[in-house]
Each structure stands twice: as C-alpha cells, then as structure tokens.
Design a protein around this motif. Structure first.
Motif, PDB file in Angstrom:
ATOM      1  N   LEU A  90       7.061  -3.850  -5.224  1.00 47.75           N
ATOM      2  CA  LEU A  90       6.083  -2.776  -5.249  1.00 47.75           C
ATOM      3  C   LEU A  90       5.612  -2.460  -3.835  1.00 47.75           C
ATOM      4  O   LEU A  90       5.509  -1.299  -3.444  1.00 47.75           O
ATOM      5  CB  LEU A  90       4.898  -3.152  -6.139  1.00 47.75           C
ATOM      6  CG  LEU A  90       3.736  -2.159  -6.146  1.00 47.75           C
ATOM      7  CD1 LEU A  90       4.196  -0.779  -6.587  1.00 47.75           C
ATOM      8  CD2 LEU A  90       2.613  -2.676  -7.017  1.00 47.75           C
ATOM      9  N   ARG A  91       5.336  -3.465  -3.040  1.00 48.97           N
ATOM     10  CA  ARG A  91       4.878  -3.250  -1.661  1.00 48.97           C
ATOM     11  C   ARG A  91       5.927  -2.489  -0.852  1.00 48.97           C
ATOM     12  O   ARG A  91       5.602  -1.584  -0.090  1.00 48.97           O
ATOM     13  CB  ARG A  91       4.554  -4.585  -1.005  1.00 48.97           C
ATOM     14  CG  ARG A  91       4.007  -4.429   0.403  1.00 48.97           C
ATOM     15  CD  ARG A  91       3.516  -5.713   0.955  1.00 48.97           C
ATOM     16  NE  ARG A  91       2.238  -5.959   0.303  1.00 48.97           N
ATOM     17  CZ  ARG A  91       1.648  -7.134   0.253  1.00 48.97           C
ATOM     18  NH1 ARG A  91       2.195  -8.171   0.811  1.00 48.97           N
ATOM     19  NH2 ARG A  91       0.491  -7.283  -0.342  1.00 48.97           N
ATOM     20  N   ASP A  92       7.201  -2.828  -1.035  1.00 53.11           N
ATOM     21  CA  ASP A  92       8.269  -2.112  -0.326  1.00 53.11           C
ATOM     22  C   ASP A  92       8.327  -0.647  -0.744  1.00 53.11           C
ATOM     23  O   ASP A  92       8.469   0.245   0.094  1.00 53.11           O
ATOM     24  CB  ASP A  92       9.631  -2.762  -0.583  1.00 53.11           C
ATOM     25  CG  ASP A  92       9.782  -4.113   0.099  1.00 53.11           C
ATOM     26  OD1 ASP A  92       9.047  -4.392   1.066  1.00 53.11           O
ATOM     27  OD2 ASP A  92      10.635  -4.899  -0.350  1.00 53.11           O
TER      28      ASP A  92
ATOM     29  N   CYS B 239      -7.630  -0.446  -6.311  1.00 52.99           N
ATOM     30  CA  CYS B 239      -7.693  -1.504  -5.313  1.00 52.99           C
ATOM     31  C   CYS B 239      -6.778  -1.148  -4.147  1.00 52.99           C
ATOM     32  O   CYS B 239      -5.983  -0.215  -4.215  1.00 52.99           O
ATOM     33  CB  CYS B 239      -7.309  -2.843  -5.930  1.00 52.99           C
ATOM     34  SG  CYS B 239      -5.647  -2.876  -6.572  1.00 52.99           S
ATOM     35  N   SER B 240      -6.901  -1.886  -3.084  1.00 49.70           N
ATOM     36  CA  SER B 240      -6.150  -1.593  -1.878  1.00 49.70           C
ATOM     37  C   SER B 240      -5.026  -2.604  -1.718  1.00 49.70           C
ATOM     38  O   SER B 240      -5.231  -3.801  -1.859  1.00 49.70           O
ATOM     39  CB  SER B 240      -7.092  -1.658  -0.684  1.00 49.70           C
ATOM     40  OG  SER B 240      -6.434  -1.244   0.474  1.00 49.70           O
ATOM     41  N   VAL B 241      -3.837  -2.082  -1.430  1.00 45.29           N
ATOM     42  CA  VAL B 241      -2.672  -2.935  -1.148  1.00 45.29           C
ATOM     43  C   VAL B 241      -2.335  -2.769   0.320  1.00 45.29           C
ATOM     44  O   VAL B 241      -2.237  -1.652   0.821  1.00 45.29           O
ATOM     45  CB  VAL B 241      -1.464  -2.519  -2.029  1.00 45.29           C
ATOM     46  CG1 VAL B 241      -0.201  -3.267  -1.619  1.00 45.29           C
ATOM     47  CG2 VAL B 241      -1.763  -2.774  -3.494  1.00 45.29           C
ATOM     48  N   GLN B 242      -2.192  -3.893   0.998  1.00 50.30           N
ATOM     49  CA  GLN B 242      -1.825  -3.848   2.422  1.00 50.30           C
ATOM     50  C   GLN B 242      -0.316  -3.696   2.542  1.00 50.30           C
ATOM     51  O   GLN B 242       0.444  -4.451   1.941  1.00 50.30           O
ATOM     52  CB  GLN B 242      -2.263  -5.106   3.146  1.00 50.30           C
ATOM     53  CG  GLN B 242      -1.961  -5.072   4.616  1.00 50.30           C
ATOM     54  CD  GLN B 242      -2.598  -6.228   5.362  1.00 50.30           C
ATOM     55  OE1 GLN B 242      -3.685  -6.647   5.052  1.00 50.30           O
ATOM     56  NE2 GLN B 242      -1.887  -6.722   6.355  1.00 50.30           N
ATOM     57  N   LEU B 243       0.087  -2.694   3.297  1.00 56.78           N
ATOM     58  CA  LEU B 243       1.495  -2.441   3.518  1.00 56.78           C
ATOM     59  C   LEU B 243       1.859  -2.896   4.924  1.00 56.78           C
ATOM     60  O   LEU B 243       1.026  -2.904   5.820  1.00 56.78           O
ATOM     61  CB  LEU B 243       1.821  -0.955   3.349  1.00 56.78           C
ATOM     62  CG  LEU B 243       1.336  -0.338   2.040  1.00 56.78           C
ATOM     63  CD1 LEU B 243       1.624   1.138   2.011  1.00 56.78           C
ATOM     64  CD2 LEU B 243       1.963  -1.039   0.866  1.00 56.78           C
TER      65      LEU B 243
ATOM     66  N   PRO C  78      -1.675  -2.754  10.007  1.00 50.82           N
ATOM     67  CA  PRO C  78      -1.035  -2.514   8.712  1.00 50.82           C
ATOM     68  C   PRO C  78      -1.789  -1.426   7.948  1.00 50.82           C
ATOM     69  O   PRO C  78      -3.007  -1.327   8.023  1.00 50.82           O
ATOM     70  CB  PRO C  78      -1.137  -3.862   7.995  1.00 50.82           C
ATOM     71  CG  PRO C  78      -1.378  -4.863   9.063  1.00 50.82           C
ATOM     72  CD  PRO C  78      -2.103  -4.129  10.163  1.00 50.82           C
ATOM     73  N   ARG C  79      -1.058  -0.618   7.244  1.00 45.33           N
ATOM     74  CA  ARG C  79      -1.634   0.472   6.463  1.00 45.33           C
ATOM     75  C   ARG C  79      -2.097  -0.060   5.109  1.00 45.33           C
ATOM     76  O   ARG C  79      -1.476  -0.929   4.517  1.00 45.33           O
ATOM     77  CB  ARG C  79      -0.567   1.551   6.288  1.00 45.33           C
ATOM     78  CG  ARG C  79      -1.008   2.724   5.455  1.00 45.33           C
ATOM     79  CD  ARG C  79      -0.048   3.892   5.568  1.00 45.33           C
ATOM     80  NE  ARG C  79       1.240   3.709   4.964  1.00 45.33           N
ATOM     81  CZ  ARG C  79       1.544   4.098   3.717  1.00 45.33           C
ATOM     82  NH1 ARG C  79       0.649   4.667   2.954  1.00 45.33           N
ATOM     83  NH2 ARG C  79       2.757   3.924   3.249  1.00 45.33           N
ATOM     84  N   GLN C  80      -3.198   0.481   4.618  1.00 51.87           N
ATOM     85  CA  GLN C  80      -3.725   0.162   3.294  1.00 51.87           C
ATOM     86  C   GLN C  80      -3.455   1.346   2.368  1.00 51.87           C
ATOM     87  O   GLN C  80      -3.517   2.495   2.807  1.00 51.87           O
ATOM     88  CB  GLN C  80      -5.234  -0.074   3.354  1.00 51.87           C
ATOM     89  CG  GLN C  80      -5.656  -1.207   4.265  1.00 51.87           C
ATOM     90  CD  GLN C  80      -5.460  -2.560   3.622  1.00 51.87           C
ATOM     91  OE1 GLN C  80      -5.641  -2.720   2.422  1.00 51.87           O
ATOM     92  NE2 GLN C  80      -5.069  -3.537   4.406  1.00 51.87           N
ATOM     93  N   GLN C  81      -3.172   1.067   1.111  1.00 52.54           N
ATOM     94  CA  GLN C  81      -2.957   2.140   0.144  1.00 52.54           C
ATOM     95  C   GLN C  81      -3.744   1.828  -1.119  1.00 52.54           C
ATOM     96  O   GLN C  81      -3.616   0.746  -1.680  1.00 52.54           O
ATOM     97  CB  GLN C  81      -1.476   2.291  -0.193  1.00 52.54           C
ATOM     98  CG  GLN C  81      -1.168   3.361  -1.216  1.00 52.54           C
ATOM     99  CD  GLN C  81      -1.649   4.742  -0.795  1.00 52.54           C
ATOM    100  OE1 GLN C  81      -1.125   5.308   0.154  1.00 52.54           O
ATOM    101  NE2 GLN C  81      -2.649   5.275  -1.484  1.00 52.54           N
ATOM    102  N   ALA C  82      -4.570   2.776  -1.566  1.00 49.65           N
ATOM    103  CA  ALA C  82      -5.311   2.627  -2.824  1.00 49.65           C
ATOM    104  C   ALA C  82      -4.343   2.827  -3.986  1.00 49.65           C
ATOM    105  O   ALA C  82      -3.573   3.788  -4.004  1.00 49.65           O
ATOM    106  CB  ALA C  82      -6.447   3.641  -2.904  1.00 49.65           C
ATOM    107  N   VAL C  83      -4.378   1.901  -4.930  1.00 42.75           N
ATOM    108  CA  VAL C  83      -3.478   1.948  -6.080  1.00 42.75           C
ATOM    109  C   VAL C  83      -4.230   1.545  -7.351  1.00 42.75           C
ATOM    110  O   VAL C  83      -5.247   0.856  -7.294  1.00 42.75           O
ATOM    111  CB  VAL C  83      -2.251   1.012  -5.922  1.00 42.75           C
ATOM    112  CG1 VAL C  83      -1.454   1.355  -4.683  1.00 42.75           C
ATOM    113  CG2 VAL C  83      -2.667  -0.444  -5.892  1.00 42.75           C
ATOM    114  N   ILE C  84      -3.693   1.969  -8.470  1.00 42.04           N
ATOM    115  CA  ILE C  84      -4.119   1.458  -9.775  1.00 42.04           C
ATOM    116  C   ILE C  84      -2.923   1.565 -10.710  1.00 42.04           C
ATOM    117  O   ILE C  84      -2.107   2.478 -10.575  1.00 42.04           O
ATOM    118  CB  ILE C  84      -5.348   2.189 -10.356  1.00 42.04           C
ATOM    119  CG1 ILE C  84      -5.879   1.428 -11.581  1.00 42.04           C
ATOM    120  CG2 ILE C  84      -5.030   3.620 -10.713  1.00 42.04           C
ATOM    121  CD1 ILE C  84      -7.347   1.265 -11.628  1.00 42.04           C
ATOM    122  N   GLY C  85      -2.820   0.626 -11.610  1.00 38.02           N
ATOM    123  CA  GLY C  85      -1.735   0.647 -12.576  1.00 38.02           C
ATOM    124  C   GLY C  85      -2.160   1.332 -13.859  1.00 38.02           C
ATOM    125  O   GLY C  85      -3.316   1.274 -14.262  1.00 38.02           O
TER     126      GLY C  85
END
Length: 172
Positions: free
Chosen positions: A87-89, A167-171, A4-11
């Motif tokens: 959001l993940r989608d 933080c990192s979100v797993q996609l 699975p790919r990880q993506q760095a995100v912040i709101g």
C-alpha cells in the motif's frame, strides 16, 4: 534533504455486495463539494487485465516491457509488470491530494470504515479486524452497541466521519 511525504488515507471496507462502490460514488462528490482533492485505490484479489489482446499496449507488455504507459487526450494509465506492491508503494506513485480513500488492502490500511449489510449474508469484518473505526449500515441493530455506527444512507455524516478520522501514512 527532503522530508518524507505524508498522505491522509482512510479505508472503505466490507464484504462483496455490501455497497462499498455505491457509497464511494456518493462520497466522492460530497467530499469534492467541500473543496477537497480526493483520489481512490481499488485493490482486488482477482486477476484482471485492463488491456485488450491485439492492442499495441497489450503487445508491448506481452513482448516483455517492464512498464507500459497508455496516454489518451483525457487520461493515462501506467501498467507495471511486477509482483503486487505494498500500500505504501502504491501511495508513493500517486500525486499528493487531500485524501485517498482505499477500497481493499484490508490488512495494511491503518483506519477503515466498514460497509455492512446483514442481508448480504456474510460475516462482518469488524468481528476480526481491529482497524475498523465505525460501521456504516442500514441495520444498526445488527451491530453491537459498543461499535460506532453510521447511517449508510447519510452521505454527509459519513463524509464528516471520514474527514475527522482519516489517518496519515508516511511515504518514502
């Protein structure tokens, strides 16, 4: 087997009129100057249409196309006709970058920075949202001393905060 790919995100959150878009317009060049690739997501609760009645892409969608892609020499946009995705989608549809800054998706973003201006006359979100890590404001005295505050006019310090606290979100 692919991982699975990880993506760095912040709101980037805050009430309407607080200056989120103005801050975003300053942050993007500051982060790009540090060599980062940055994408953004803007979520709204309002119903809008980016297409124009009478245009071919509008007619395609109105006639029942599930997706309509409009391609020009310098950009492209893909419109889906379906219920609002998670959001993940949404992140899964985007190309990988160093960082995605998300304006909106308040309930599902894992970590956020709130832009707060008391003169807007609206309650701050940090009182009820547990995912807000810091508050960027021009009026630090309006924020409890227990909250980390950043000077809203100090783009460099805010960029540093974002880099250290995304933080990192797993996609999938």
């Amino acid at each position: 087997m692919s991982r699975p790919r990880q993506q760095a995100v912040i709101g980037l959150t805050g009430r309407s009129g607080s200056g989120k878009t103005h801050l975003m317009a300053r942050l993007l060049p500051a982060l790009r100057a540090r060599g980062l690739s940055v994408s953004t997501i803007k979520h709204t609760h309002h119903h809008i249409d980016i297409d124009k009645p009478g245009k071919d892409s509008f007619i395609h969608r109105q006639a029942g196309a599930c997706e309509v892609m409009l391609v020009t020499p310098d950009r492209w946009v893909l419109q889906h006709t379906q219920p609002e995705p998670s959001l993940r989608d949404v992140l899964g549809h985007m190309a990988p970058v160093d960082l995605v800054i998300i304006e909106g998706f308040h309930a599902s973003i894992p970590a956020a920075l709130e832009v707060y201006r008391p003169e807007v006359g609206k309650e701050p979100l940090f009182k009820t949202q547990t995912n807000i890590l810091a508050v960027a404001t021009t009026t630090p005295s309006a924020v409890p001393s227990s909250r980390l505050t950043l000077d809203l006019d100090n783009t460099g310090a805010i960029a540093e905060f974002i880099l250290k606290n995304s933080c990192s979100v797993q996609l999938i």
